[in-house]
Design a protein around this motif. Structure first.
Motif, PDB file in Angstrom:
ATOM      1  N   GLU A   1     -10.178 -35.725  -7.524  1.00  0.00           N
ATOM      2  CA  GLU A   1      -9.472 -34.644  -6.572  1.00  0.00           C
ATOM      3  C   GLU A   1     -10.172 -33.353  -7.250  1.00  0.00           C
ATOM      4  OE1 GLU A   1      -6.580 -35.046  -4.406  1.00  0.00           O
ATOM      5  OE2 GLU A   1      -7.305 -36.929  -4.189  1.00  0.00           O
ATOM      6  N   GLU A   2     -10.099 -33.103  -8.488  1.00  0.00           N
ATOM      7  CA  GLU A   2     -10.458 -32.154  -9.406  1.00  0.00           C
ATOM      8  C   GLU A   2     -12.060 -31.769  -8.954  1.00  0.00           C
ATOM      9  OE1 GLU A   2      -8.896 -31.607 -13.343  1.00  0.00           O
ATOM     10  OE2 GLU A   2     -10.699 -30.576 -13.859  1.00  0.00           O
ATOM     11  N   VAL A   3     -12.729 -32.770  -8.912  1.00  0.00           N
ATOM     12  CA  VAL A   3     -14.180 -32.411  -8.618  1.00  0.00           C
ATOM     13  C   VAL A   3     -14.495 -31.868  -7.361  1.00  0.00           C
ATOM     14  CG1 VAL A   3     -16.504 -33.611  -8.388  1.00  0.00           C
ATOM     15  CG2 VAL A   3     -14.875 -34.197 -10.451  1.00  0.00           C
ATOM     16  N   ARG A   4     -13.633 -32.415  -6.445  1.00  0.00           N
ATOM     17  CA  ARG A   4     -14.008 -31.797  -5.136  1.00  0.00           C
ATOM     18  C   ARG A   4     -12.935 -30.824  -4.427  1.00  0.00           C
ATOM     19  NH1 ARG A   4     -14.698 -38.292  -3.153  1.00  0.00           N
ATOM     20  NH2 ARG A   4     -17.069 -38.329  -3.454  1.00  0.00           N
ATOM     21  N   ASN A   5     -11.727 -30.801  -4.951  1.00  0.00           N
ATOM     22  CA  ASN A   5     -10.671 -29.652  -4.547  1.00  0.00           C
ATOM     23  C   ASN A   5     -10.805 -28.375  -5.397  1.00  0.00           C
ATOM     24  OD1 ASN A   5     -10.454 -31.339  -2.379  1.00  0.00           O
ATOM     25  ND2 ASN A   5      -8.269 -32.048  -3.085  1.00  0.00           N
ATOM     26  N   CYS A   6     -11.328 -28.409  -6.836  1.00  0.00           N
ATOM     27  CA  CYS A   6     -11.298 -27.180  -7.506  1.00  0.00           C
ATOM     28  C   CYS A   6     -12.538 -26.398  -7.456  1.00  0.00           C
ATOM     29  CB  CYS A   6     -10.983 -27.652  -9.031  1.00  0.00           C
ATOM     30  SG  CYS A   6      -9.468 -28.624  -9.079  1.00  0.00           S
ATOM     31  N   TYR A   7     -12.578 -25.208  -8.170  1.00  0.00           N
ATOM     32  CA  TYR A   7     -13.835 -24.518  -8.195  1.00  0.00           C
ATOM     33  C   TYR A   7     -14.817 -24.745  -9.247  1.00  0.00           C
ATOM     34  CZ  TYR A   7     -11.289 -20.884  -5.143  1.00  0.00           C
ATOM     35  OH  TYR A   7     -10.520 -20.424  -4.209  1.00  0.00           O
ATOM     36  N   LEU A   8     -15.974 -25.048  -8.399  1.00  0.00           N
ATOM     37  CA  LEU A   8     -17.251 -25.436  -9.319  1.00  0.00           C
ATOM     38  C   LEU A   8     -17.911 -24.126  -9.891  1.00  0.00           C
ATOM     39  CD1 LEU A   8     -19.715 -27.199 -10.319  1.00  0.00           C
ATOM     40  CD2 LEU A   8     -20.516 -26.869  -7.951  1.00  0.00           C
ATOM     41  N   VAL A   9     -17.971 -24.017 -11.415  1.00  0.00           N
ATOM     42  CA  VAL A   9     -18.101 -22.920 -12.142  1.00  0.00           C
ATOM     43  C   VAL A   9     -17.863 -21.606 -11.378  1.00  0.00           C
ATOM     44  CG1 VAL A   9     -19.978 -23.942 -13.310  1.00  0.00           C
ATOM     45  CG2 VAL A   9     -20.724 -22.791 -11.032  1.00  0.00           C
ATOM     46  N   GLY A  10     -16.480 -21.738 -10.884  1.00  0.00           N
ATOM     47  CA  GLY A  10     -15.768 -20.147 -10.469  1.00  0.00           C
ATOM     48  C   GLY A  10     -16.217 -20.019  -9.109  1.00  0.00           C
ATOM     49  N   LEU A  11     -17.037 -20.866  -8.174  1.00  0.00           N
ATOM     50  CA  LEU A  11     -17.421 -20.622  -6.784  1.00  0.00           C
ATOM     51  C   LEU A  11     -16.150 -20.994  -5.999  1.00  0.00           C
ATOM     52  CD1 LEU A  11     -20.722 -22.448  -7.651  1.00  0.00           C
ATOM     53  CD2 LEU A  11     -20.348 -19.729  -7.075  1.00  0.00           C
TER      54      LEU A  11
ATOM     55  N   GLU B   1      -5.386 -27.017 -14.222  1.00  0.00           N
ATOM     56  CA  GLU B   1      -4.472 -25.785 -14.510  1.00  0.00           C
ATOM     57  C   GLU B   1      -5.110 -24.657 -14.341  1.00  0.00           C
ATOM     58  OE1 GLU B   1      -2.709 -25.944 -18.521  1.00  0.00           O
ATOM     59  OE2 GLU B   1      -1.920 -27.912 -17.724  1.00  0.00           O
ATOM     60  N   ASN B   2      -6.285 -24.275 -14.270  1.00  0.00           N
ATOM     61  CA  ASN B   2      -6.930 -22.830 -14.100  1.00  0.00           C
ATOM     62  C   ASN B   2      -7.852 -23.022 -12.759  1.00  0.00           C
ATOM     63  OD1 ASN B   2      -9.039 -24.609 -14.754  1.00  0.00           O
ATOM     64  ND2 ASN B   2      -9.973 -23.187 -16.058  1.00  0.00           N
ATOM     65  N   GLY B   3      -7.612 -24.008 -12.060  1.00  0.00           N
ATOM     66  CA  GLY B   3      -8.126 -23.819 -10.628  1.00  0.00           C
ATOM     67  C   GLY B   3      -9.729 -24.347 -10.857  1.00  0.00           C
ATOM     68  N   GLN B   4     -10.099 -24.490 -11.932  1.00  0.00           N
ATOM     69  CA  GLN B   4     -11.827 -24.962 -12.223  1.00  0.00           C
ATOM     70  C   GLN B   4     -11.812 -26.334 -12.202  1.00  0.00           C
ATOM     71  OE1 GLN B   4     -14.403 -22.412 -12.808  1.00  0.00           O
ATOM     72  NE2 GLN B   4     -13.154 -20.592 -12.863  1.00  0.00           N
ATOM     73  N   ILE B   5     -13.212 -26.757 -12.132  1.00  0.00           N
ATOM     74  CA  ILE B   5     -13.439 -28.174 -12.481  1.00  0.00           C
ATOM     75  C   ILE B   5     -13.769 -28.176 -13.842  1.00  0.00           C
ATOM     76  CG2 ILE B   5     -14.914 -30.118 -12.088  1.00  0.00           C
ATOM     77  CD1 ILE B   5     -15.561 -28.616  -9.120  1.00  0.00           C
ATOM     78  N   ASN B   6     -12.677 -28.868 -14.543  1.00  0.00           N
ATOM     79  CA  ASN B   6     -13.077 -29.176 -16.030  1.00  0.00           C
ATOM     80  C   ASN B   6     -13.285 -30.682 -16.244  1.00  0.00           C
ATOM     81  OD1 ASN B   6     -12.252 -26.294 -16.305  1.00  0.00           O
ATOM     82  ND2 ASN B   6     -10.082 -27.238 -16.088  1.00  0.00           N
ATOM     83  N   ASN B   7     -12.724 -31.519 -15.565  1.00  0.00           N
ATOM     84  CA  ASN B   7     -12.725 -32.980 -15.811  1.00  0.00           C
ATOM     85  C   ASN B   7     -13.145 -33.534 -14.753  1.00  0.00           C
ATOM     86  OD1 ASN B   7     -12.390 -35.477 -16.338  1.00  0.00           O
ATOM     87  ND2 ASN B   7      -9.821 -35.472 -16.087  1.00  0.00           N
ATOM     88  N   TYR B   8     -14.517 -33.977 -15.001  1.00  0.00           N
ATOM     89  CA  TYR B   8     -15.421 -34.915 -13.996  1.00  0.00           C
ATOM     90  C   TYR B   8     -15.009 -36.322 -13.766  1.00  0.00           C
ATOM     91  CZ  TYR B   8     -18.677 -31.348 -12.819  1.00  0.00           C
ATOM     92  OH  TYR B   8     -19.456 -30.160 -12.290  1.00  0.00           O
TER      93      TYR B   8
END
Ligand code: QV4
Ligand code: CA
Length: 474
Positions: A154-164, A143-150
């Protein structure tokens, strides 16, 4: 393959965390070459954010601004000189390659090489990268574009790691820019790459990037047709959908379970017999890059918990010595600076963001805030042991209570006694002869009898380690 280092049989990498290039060049010549090290892993050599408001922390170097070789550790000219001087003494250079992302959101200004950038606008003209080079927002399911759920790949690889700000690795342009960065380093004479945050990159993207890389530079002494050496930072402790084996096609993977195994084993020698635990999903030996601690888990960042560090000096000596004696994985030693604050940059950095050189004391130890674990007596001697026994397996295993011993084929014998108090006749598996015990600097001479037995004695509380080998006398 990408999993083979070209080191003329040398078996150990040292991570000279946050060292300057000029100091690394000196260290190759005065210590690492003679001691038989394979390679140095650098801190990220490319242009990075300069984060004065947080006191120029070590982690600013994991926020890339461009692929110019201009970092806190030195300039491009200094980098080239270091690579050449280290190669000349058979010590290879491995880059810490941060290519999953650029700087964090909210960061802007000028990088360490003078390039302007604006993280919020996804604008990095020093490469150049712009918004179309970053992972499209709709590919990130969180939802927030960040990685929250490992637990969500898809989230781990396509979202932002600690805001990066996350690079779009499927893009041919991005792949080419990363490959250009790698090729620039390869052409200068670099041997390999630690791929930072590889868990957050798709293996197919890595395969495409690596496929664009040049062979290693023959002018730097590499055999013709040699491919670069890659190891991927994938923190897999079990329990998540992304596992190390997904990366075996593109090189080696960091094996974080080894850190825990060593810590548990030093605590309870009874657990030292199962350091490599395939049942836990640990990478096979020829795919594993192993270490007792790294720059993250020694300070509570990625993969922390149950890890030995320089702060527990005696246990650390035992853990690294045992790891070096063992036959599992390709070994990397951590070389640190002293810290209490887990954000603190290297010695000297709080004052304007520069770095002080290590001081080399008369006894070979370091000063000036640097720990130099790689120069600790037992650790540096065990680097020689590992070279001398390369290619052999563990045999003649003995473990009773707080004592452990084993041979490496018929080439060497290692023993360790937790409280530095051991006397026993053991089968060494070695040819008869008189051997220099390495850790004591030959103060202890050991006789192996015709039947392979020898009296093994350890009487040293601080360095309760014993090692003899066929090809490392003198
Ligand atoms: C902050 C907030 C975020 C927010 C963001 C907004 O915490 O919630 O979204 O601002 O801008 C630093 C700060 C972090 C900050 C971030 C972005 O610590 O608070 O976010 O910058 O500005 C190192 C440090 C990180 C550091 C990062 C970039 O460990 O703390 O983040 O550098 O400077 C997982 C991964 C694994 C990773 C490990 C740490 O699977 O891949 O976490 N390990 C590698 C490196 C590690 C490095 C990175 C990856 C990133 O070994 O050293 O992170 O390159 O386990
Ligand atoms: Ca990513």
């Amino acid at each position: 393959g990408y999993d083979i280092p070209y080191c003329d049989g040398r078996q150990t990498i040292v991570h000279l965390f946050e060292w300057k290039w000029t100091d690394i060049a000196d260290e190759c010549e005065r210590f690492l070459g003679p001691a038989g090290f394979c390679a140095v892993q650098l801190s990220p050599p490319n242009e990075h954010a300069v984060i004065g408001e947080d006191g120029f922390p070590w982690w600013q170097r994991y926020q890339p601004v461009s692929y110019k070789l201009d970092s806190r550790s030195g300039t491009r000219e200094q980098f080239i000189d270091m690579v050449q001087r280290c190669n000349a003494v058979q010590v290879r250079i491995i880059i810490d390659a941060v290519v999953n992302h650029m700087t964090g959101l909210g960061r802007s200004g000028q990088g360490s090489g003078g390039s302007n950038f604006n993280g919020d606008n996804l604008d990095f003209p020093g490469v150049p990268f712009s918004s179309s080079d970053f992972t499209p927002r709709d590919m990130c399911p969180s939802e927030n574009g960040q990685i929250n759920n490992y637990g969500n790949v898809e989230e781990v690889r396509n979202c932002y790691l600690v805001g990066l700000t996350d690079l779009y690795g499927a893009s041919d342009y991005v792949r080419q820019k990363v490959a250009d960065f790698f090729n620039d380093a390869i052409d200068i004479g670099v041997m390999g790459f630690r791929v930072d945050a590889a868990k957050h990159m798709w293996p197919a993207d890595l395969e495409a990037i690596e496929g664009k890389t040049h062979d290693l530079n023959t002018a730097a002494g590499f055999p013709s047709g040699a491919r670069p050496f890659f190891y991927h930072e994938v923190i897999d402790q079990g329990g998540e959908p992304i596992t190390v084996d997904e990366y075996f096609g593109v090189g080696r993977t960091t094996e974080f379970r080894f850190c825990k195994k060593i810590a548990w084993g030093i605590n309870d020698f009874g657990q030292l017999g199962s350091i490599y635990d395939p049942g836990w999903g640990m990478a096979p030996s020829d795919k594993a890059l192993v270490f007792v601690d790294n720059h993250d888990n020694q300070r509570g960042h990625g993969g922390a918990g149950d890890v030995l560090t320089y702060k527990a000096g005696r246990d650390y000596t035992m853990g690294v010595s045992f790891a070096l004696a063992h036959d599992y994985g390709f070994m990397r030693i951590m070389s640190s600076y002293y810290f209490d604050n887990t954000d603190a940059g290297p010695p000297g950095s709080s004052n304007g963001g520069n770095t002080d050189s290590p001081i080399i004391n008369g006894d070979g130890s370091c000063g000036g805030g640097w720990v130099c674990e790689h120069r600790w007596n037992a650790i540096s001697k065990m680097v020689g042991f590992r070279n001398a026994v390369a290619g052999t397996n563990i045999a003649n295993w003995y473990q009773v209570g707080d004592n452990v011993a084993f041979s490496r084929g018929d080439k060497g014998f290692f023993a360790m006694s937790k409280y530095g108090d051991f006397d026993m006749t053991l089968q060494t598996g070695m040819p008869a002869g008189s051997y220099c015990e390495l850790i004591s600097g030959c103060a202890n001479m050991v006789t192996v009898n015709g039947d392979g037995t020898a009296q093994i004695s350890i009487h040293n509380y601080e360095e309760p380690v014993f090692a003899i080998c066929v090809a490392c006398d003198g």
